[in-house]
Design an enzyme around this catalytic site. Structure first.
Site, PDB file in Angstrom:
ATOM      1  N   ASP A  79       0.808  -1.212   0.000  1.00  0.00           N
ATOM      2  CA  ASP A  79       0.000   0.000   0.000  1.00  0.00           C
ATOM      3  C   ASP A  79       0.846   1.269   0.000  1.00  0.00           C
ATOM      4  O   ASP A  79       0.452   2.278  -0.582  1.00  0.00           O
ATOM      5  CB  ASP A  79      -0.936   0.011   1.215  1.00  0.00           C
ATOM      6  CG  ASP A  79      -2.148  -0.886   0.999  1.00  0.00           C
ATOM      7  OD1 ASP A  79      -2.155  -1.637   0.010  1.00  0.00           O
ATOM      8  OD2 ASP A  79      -3.078  -0.833   1.819  1.00  0.00           O
ATOM      9  N   CYS A 120       0.826  -8.149   5.133  1.00  0.00           N
ATOM     10  CA  CYS A 120       0.387  -6.766   4.970  1.00  0.00           C
ATOM     11  C   CYS A 120      -1.114  -6.650   4.717  1.00  0.00           C
ATOM     12  O   CYS A 120      -1.831  -7.632   4.672  1.00  0.00           O
ATOM     13  CB  CYS A 120       1.219  -6.081   3.889  1.00  0.00           C
ATOM     14  SG  CYS A 120       2.939  -5.853   4.431  1.00  0.00           S
ATOM     15  N   ASP A 121      -1.528  -5.413   4.501  1.00  0.00           N
ATOM     16  CA  ASP A 121      -2.904  -4.967   4.697  1.00  0.00           C
ATOM     17  C   ASP A 121      -4.004  -5.891   4.187  1.00  0.00           C
ATOM     18  O   ASP A 121      -4.789  -6.428   4.954  1.00  0.00           O
ATOM     19  CB  ASP A 121      -3.089  -3.592   4.059  1.00  0.00           C
ATOM     20  CG  ASP A 121      -2.246  -2.535   4.745  1.00  0.00           C
ATOM     21  OD1 ASP A 121      -1.241  -2.900   5.387  1.00  0.00           O
ATOM     22  OD2 ASP A 121      -2.569  -1.355   4.655  1.00  0.00           O
ATOM     23  N   LYS A 122      -4.145  -6.020   2.888  1.00  0.00           N
ATOM     24  CA  LYS A 122      -5.273  -6.770   2.333  1.00  0.00           C
ATOM     25  C   LYS A 122      -4.995  -8.250   2.258  1.00  0.00           C
ATOM     26  O   LYS A 122      -5.910  -9.055   2.106  1.00  0.00           O
ATOM     27  CB  LYS A 122      -5.606  -6.259   0.918  1.00  0.00           C
ATOM     28  CG  LYS A 122      -6.765  -5.326   0.831  1.00  0.00           C
ATOM     29  CD  LYS A 122      -6.756  -4.244   1.886  1.00  0.00           C
ATOM     30  CE  LYS A 122      -5.941  -3.078   1.487  1.00  0.00           C
ATOM     31  NZ  LYS A 122      -5.012  -2.489   2.351  1.00  0.00           N
ATOM     32  N   CYS A 192       5.029  -2.332   8.432  1.00  0.00           N
ATOM     33  CA  CYS A 192       5.430  -1.037   8.990  1.00  0.00           C
ATOM     34  C   CYS A 192       5.010  -0.919  10.447  1.00  0.00           C
ATOM     35  O   CYS A 192       3.927  -1.336  10.842  1.00  0.00           O
ATOM     36  CB  CYS A 192       4.858   0.093   8.142  1.00  0.00           C
ATOM     37  SG  CYS A 192       5.454   0.046   6.440  1.00  0.00           S
ATOM     38  N   GLU A 442      -7.020   4.079  -0.156  1.00  0.00           N
ATOM     39  CA  GLU A 442      -6.532   4.733   1.053  1.00  0.00           C
ATOM     40  C   GLU A 442      -5.958   6.084   0.650  1.00  0.00           C
ATOM     41  O   GLU A 442      -5.336   6.206  -0.409  1.00  0.00           O
ATOM     42  CB  GLU A 442      -5.422   3.907   1.703  1.00  0.00           C
ATOM     43  CG  GLU A 442      -5.910   2.724   2.474  1.00  0.00           C
ATOM     44  CD  GLU A 442      -4.781   1.996   3.190  1.00  0.00           C
ATOM     45  OE1 GLU A 442      -5.084   1.094   3.949  1.00  0.00           O
ATOM     46  OE2 GLU A 442      -3.598   2.337   2.963  1.00  0.00           O
ATOM     47  N   SER A 468      -5.551   5.386   5.398  1.00  0.00           N
ATOM     48  CA  SER A 468      -4.560   4.428   5.854  1.00  0.00           C
ATOM     49  C   SER A 468      -4.591   4.327   7.369  1.00  0.00           C
ATOM     50  O   SER A 468      -4.938   5.277   8.067  1.00  0.00           O
ATOM     51  CB  SER A 468      -3.171   4.878   5.395  1.00  0.00           C
ATOM     52  OG  SER A 468      -2.163   4.156   6.064  1.00  0.00           O
TER      53      SER A 468
END
Length: 554
Positions: A79, A120-122, A192, A442, A468
């Site tokens: 992202d 990570c995110d998704k 992160c 985001e 985000s």
């Protein structure tokens, strides 16, 4: 009978066995349970660059416990790299592709169980959605958080990097100062280091029980992460033997446990989207009202970046997610009877857990008596909107100001960088929802630019897109219905007065119903931003953010 018997047993399966032998599998390996190890390793995502090592450790654990591990791949979007351009339109939609691919690979090859290796995110919710859809034994083993960086003697992370861009645009720092951030905020592999979306979801996997204790917080570079991966490989064999499936772990009660942790940790507002989507695949009724119910009775115990100055390694040192669960249990907010991927109950997992440092506050001394997220409703959010309340400055919890209206992120960020946004303004960014974006981008650039320009305590942002997990300030996203679906956010005009009351959960424009009706009669919808490819199909099939932005099967 095992699922894998469909590809390994009997005379009729001889052709399938021949193909396994072509890859070097032995008869002994084919006699054992086949475990899919779904690895999102790639060379484009810092959180995934090391997942080859995690995957190998998982495979070692599977073998130690008597199974045959088989690695299969999954995609993943970074992202941070995708932020601020067309790439971010693909991020949330990729969640659906990942869920579909997990379902495809597991069913096509009849794996007996899955170890999911995302970070990570998704990628995390996408894999969990696939596991719930399949309802076979599954364990999540993430790659772990990045360590924080150090700039000018202060711990920092990616959110400060984005804010540094705004500071440079406002001449608060010079090129050398920007370069110092650039080269030091991200010191190595891992997700992160703040309580951004990736770490939020990895912590919530632990809270919901589909991941082992430590999954959310053990740093990527610690040896404990490799040990955890080996234990995950062993754990899946226990689940397969006992027939404990994903939906037995992820259910209405365990989702409520996760919601309590979400509020206590101050997770990313994206956790709302993803928990709704996971619940949908698990066949559990979950809605925005339940989020507010849990927020109303759950204390906020952590202020990790971007809400505060602590980072994921600090949370790990403080006892991690299990210490948070143990603290919440003191208020009766946790069902300790539920089974988890460890093979133990929640209560057994937290038996020795306790808070070790002030990175986790006690339930008797929380940052607030209510949770880190808030759901808001009003005449421009009839079906809800989401704000990360724990990252909002006290003076912005209530705010009234004129709307500055933009039909997309690019227009808004150009005016922010040009200094055209003033104290008191309410920046409205629309046509960035699941359908209108498409893809519900985001928007860390606008929020971080305002923070870097020292406007985060005087300017609010509202969008039918999302922010985000690294965003802070009065950033209200997921406004539903979105503009592209006829929501009132699409009818706002420059200068309309917007009223924000986060404690009361209210988001309204000083526009009468009659005036909205007059504007609607004259409304002309803009042309779709994307007319071909996967995103176009997604825009036609995706549902509203208040229901998790999942694709409809109808």
């Amino acid at each position: 009978m095992r699922r894998s018997d469909n590809v390994t047993k009997g005379v009729e399966r001889a052709p399938m066995r021949s193909l396994f032998y072509a890859m070097g599998y032995t008869k002994e390996e084919l006699d054992r349970p086949l475990i899919g190890v779904v690895s999102a390793h790639s060379e484009i995502v810092p959180g995934h660059i090391h997942l080859d090592k995690i995957t190998e450790a998982v495979k070692a654990g599977v073998r130690m416990a008597g199974g045959t591990p088989i690695m299969v791949p999954a995609i993943g979007v970074c992202d941070g790299i995708a932020m601020g351009h067309i790439g971010m339109k693909y991020s949330l939609p990729s969640r659906e592709l990942i869920a579909d691919s997990v379902e495809t690979m597991a069913n096509a090859h009849q794996f007996d169980g899955l170890v999911l290796v995302p970070n990570c995110d998704k990628i995390v919710p996408g894999m969990v959605m696939g596991a719930c859809r399949l309802d076979i034994p599954a364990v999540v083993c993430s790659g772990g958080p990045m360590l924080s960086g150090v700039v000018a003697g202060t711990e920092t992370s990616l959110s400060k990097m984005f804010e540094a861009v705004g500071a440079r645009k406002a001449d608060i720092i010079d090129d050398e100062g920007l370069l110092e951030f650039e080269q030091n905020v991200c010191p190595g592999c891992g997700s992160c280091s703040g309580m951004y979306t990736a770490n939020s979801m990895n912590c919530l996997c632990e809270a919901i029980g589909i991941a082992l204790p430590g999954n959310g917080t053990i740093p990527a570079v610690h040896s404990g992460r490799i040990m955890l991966a080996k234990h995950a490989g062993m754990a899946i064999m226990n689940l397969v033997e006992k027939g404990i499936t994903a939906r037995q772990i992820i259910n209405e009660k365990s989702i409520r446990n996760a919601l309590a942790c979400d509020m206590a940790l101050g997770c990313s507002s994206n956790s709302v989207l993803h928990l709704l989507a996971i619940a949908n695949e698990a066949g559990v009724e979950l809605n925005m009202e339940i989020f507010n119910e849990m927020s109303g009775k759950t204390p906020n115990l952590c202020h990790l970046a971007p809400a505060g100055g602590t980072h994921m390694h600090d949370l790990n040192a403080a006892g991690g997610v299990q210490a948070v669960i143990a603290e919440l249990n003191k208020k009766g907010l946790i069902d300790t009877s539920l089974i988890t991927a460890s093979g133990l109950t929640v209560g057994e997992n937290i038996a020795e857990a306790y808070v070790k440092t002030d990175a986790i506050r006690s339930v008797d001394n929380p940052y607030s008596e209510t949770g880190g997220l808030a759901i808001m409703w009003g005449n421009i959010a009839q079906e809800g909107s989401v704000v990360k309340r724990s990252a909002v400055a006290p003076e912005m919890l209530t705010h009234t100001g004129p709307a500055r209206v933009y039909d997309g992120e690019e227009e808004a960020i150009a005016d922010i960088y040009a200094g055209k946004i003033k104290d008191g303004d309410v920046v409205v960014i629309r046509y960035e929802g699941p359908k209108g974006g498409p893809g519900m981008r985001e928007m860390l650039n606008p929020t971080s630019a305002l923070a870097g320009m020292k406007l985060d305590k005087t300017v609010a942002l509202i969008t039918d897109g999302r922010f985000s997990g690294a965003s802070r300030g009065a950033s209200i996203g997921h406004v539903c219905p979105e503009a592209a679906s006829g929501g009132n956010i699409g009818l706002l005009q420059e200068g309309d007065i917007i009223e924000i009351d986060i404690p009361a959960g209210k988001l309204n424009a000083q526009v009468s119903d009659e005036e909205f009706a007059r504007r609607r009669a004259a409304y002309v919808a803009p042309e779709p931003k994307v007319r071909h490819g996967w995103l176009y199909r997604y825009s036609k099939l995706v549902g509203p953010s208040c229901k998790g932005a999942v694709m409809s099967e109808e």
